[in-house]
Design an enzyme around this catalytic site. Sequence first.
Site, PDB file in Angstrom:
ATOM      1  N   ASN A 110       0.856  -1.190   0.000  1.00  0.00           N
ATOM      2  CA  ASN A 110       0.000   0.000   0.000  1.00  0.00           C
ATOM      3  C   ASN A 110       0.887   1.232   0.000  1.00  0.00           C
ATOM      4  OD1 ASN A 110      -2.416   1.619   0.408  1.00  0.00           O
ATOM      5  ND2 ASN A 110      -1.760   1.863   2.543  1.00  0.00           N
ATOM      6  N   ASP A 148      -2.708   0.738   7.959  1.00  0.00           N
ATOM      7  CA  ASP A 148      -1.442   1.448   7.689  1.00  0.00           C
ATOM      8  C   ASP A 148      -0.349   1.026   8.671  1.00  0.00           C
ATOM      9  OD1 ASP A 148      -2.728   2.874   5.627  1.00  0.00           O
ATOM     10  OD2 ASP A 148      -3.420   4.403   7.033  1.00  0.00           O
TER      11      ASP A 148
END
Length: 222
Positions: A110, A148
């Site tokens: 990501n 995250d």
Amino acid sequence: MSSLPRIAVLASGRGSNLAALLAARKRGELPVEFVLVGSDKASAGALQLAKAAGIPTLVLDPRNYPDRRAFDLDLFARIEASGAEYLVLAGFMRILDGEALTPWVGRIINIHPSLLPKYRGLHTHRRALEAGDCEHGASVHFVTAELDGGPVIAQALLPIEPGDDELQLAERLLPLEHRLLPAVLRLLVERRLQWRDQAACLDGRPLEAPLRLDETGLRPAK
Ligand code: GRF
């Protein structure tokens, strides 16, 4: 099917990072085949880019599923069916269900617009400014169930100038993101970058610090 590593990309928005991946492939810097671009938003610009490039697209509307898990399980089943070996989240604005992504851990990356572990989640530029930081940046990390929160692989650093606002920061950071993401994906498909024992490893050794993007590419942090 070609023998190139097969990549699926998920994106919810305009798709400038997808465009950067496609451009890197076109320049011969990213030897991969894009087999699917998926989105949770029918209006995502990324889907138009994919169509123009002849890449199969997929739109799944979360409102058609009873819960996140059902959506994610269907999404990942379709990604699997596309033949993808790796998955890139390029502005995919959803939290992923841990069970659905477990078989993919180590094969999903990501891009996030902050110097992780700082500022997980949204409004990263604003939060860096509000904190009075003198430096901002972008990170590419392995995706785990923690938002995250997976091991950071590489970062691009950006000085914050006096008078910068959110928009200016975002605009200056984006071109760095566009170099960072293809460079990390290349390491991954070359298998120089691997997921081992919950950590990011480069050339067989755990990364002690994220790689840094400089003018010439990715370098070990000094
Ligand atoms: C980028 O800033 C990326 O870091 C974040 O979402 C944004 C996506 O932009 N995860 P785009 O759709 O690739 O232009």
